[in-house]
Structure formats: C-alpha cells, structure tokens
Design a protein around this motif. Structure first.
Motif: not given
Length: 207
Positions: A21, A34, A77, A83, A85
């Motif tokens: 990622q 991440p 992911w 995803a 963050w």
C-alpha cells in the motif's frame, strides 16, 4: 461464482493487492500512510471525541480492538477490498483517517470515508487528504467514480466534500441510523474528468 461480463473490468484484479500500500504526500506537509501499531492510541481517542461519535456508530472500545481493526485494514488491501490510511504530519503526528472502501473493479467505483482529530479541524486537513486520495484513485489507479455520503446535518463534511471537487448529487432519505435516530444523507461523487476544486497533489512518498 464468477460473473460473465460483456465488458472488460475497469481495473484489473491483482493490480493493487500484490504491491505494498503506497504512502501518498498531500498538500500542507501531510502524509497518507498505512496504519501502524503505534497509532492505536490516537485512533482510539478519535472515537472518544463527541463530534466523531456523533457521525460514527461503529466504534472501537480498546486499543486491542483498534489493533484488530488495523489488521483487517491491511487484509482489505491485500484482498483488494479497500485501503485505509492515517493522515499524518511528516513528523509522524496522526491528524485523521481516510479510507477508500467497497472497491468494485468491474465498474471502477469505490466510496470514501474520513474524520479528523479535534486539533486538526478547520486547517484544511480533511479536504487536502480527500483531494490527494481522489487524484491517486482516479488518475493513477483508474477508478471512474468515487462516492461519499454524510448526514445532511453534517455541514462540515459537506464543505470538505465540495472543496475536494465532490459534487452534491442528491439526498438519500432516512438512509443511515445514528445515535439520535435516522438521518437523511447527502450523496456526493467525483467522476474521472471532473475538475478538482482543491489541492490534489498525490505523489508517492519519496517520489
């Protein structure tokens, strides 16, 4: 069961999950990276904030549960489901969260969610992170449409969405259950080719 499609997928399966990622740099000295184990405390603190709790009914109760969420995020992911963050300063301080979820590679559609910690509000953190993530997803990865929704009572989230180029498309009546009852939800979307309304620099860190 495998679906038979008359059109090719917008994004090829395996094109993201097989690579790490990315860390993205955003306007204002921000990083989208991440989640790490050391982020558990600030993540948990967000869900003890009244404003975050007002709009999020799914909440972790302990740091151990946060770490379980982080593990699920990393699996998302790898399995190409989504995803997640941390939005952080380049020095490491966590300011918020942003996620791209519900990946549909066939149609090239996903949805976005975000929050910021109290100390980061009003400084453009959410809109910068949203613009950066959107540019990455649309221009680099090849998604065609990104959606986000929020309570019609959440004026701050509406401003963030509009500033990042997400057009208001309508109202979903009685679409979400909050602690104080059912809320109508604004539906916003940004489509590939839309003119971005805010800073949208999306560069892999170190790139």
């Amino acid at each position: 069961m495998t679906r038979a499609l008359s059109t090719p997928p917008v994004i090829s399966s395996g094109s993201l999950g097989s690579s790490p990622q990315p860390v993205l740099t955003a306007f204002g000295g921000l990083l989208l990276r991440p989640w790490e184990g050391s982020d558990a405390a600030p993540f948990l603190s967000a869900y003890r904030d009244d404003e975050v709790r007002r709009w999020h009914t799914r909440r972790p109760l302990t740091e151990a549960q946060v770490l379980e969420w982080f593990d699920a995020y990393h699996q998302d992911w790898r399995r190409e489901r989504g995803a997640h963050w941390a939005v952080a300063r380049e020095g490491g301080e966590v300011l918020g969260r942003i996620a791209l979820r519900g990946w549909d590679f066939d149609d090239g559609v996903a949805d976005v969610a975000y929050w910021v910690l109290p100390a980061a509000r009003g400084a453009g953190v959410a809109s910068s992170a949203l613009a950066t993530l959107s540019a990455w997803a649309l221009d680099e990865i090849g998604f065609h449409r990104l959606e986000l929704d929020h309570s019609t009572r959440n004026a701050a989230s509406c401003r963030v969405a509009t500033k990042a180029g997400y057009r208001l498309e309508g109202v979903k009546r009685s679409a979400a259950l909050h602690d104080d009852g059912r809320h109508d939800m604004h539906l916003h979307a940004r489509v590939l080719g839309d003119e971005p309304a805010g800073p949208s620099r999306a560069t892999p860190a170190g790139g």
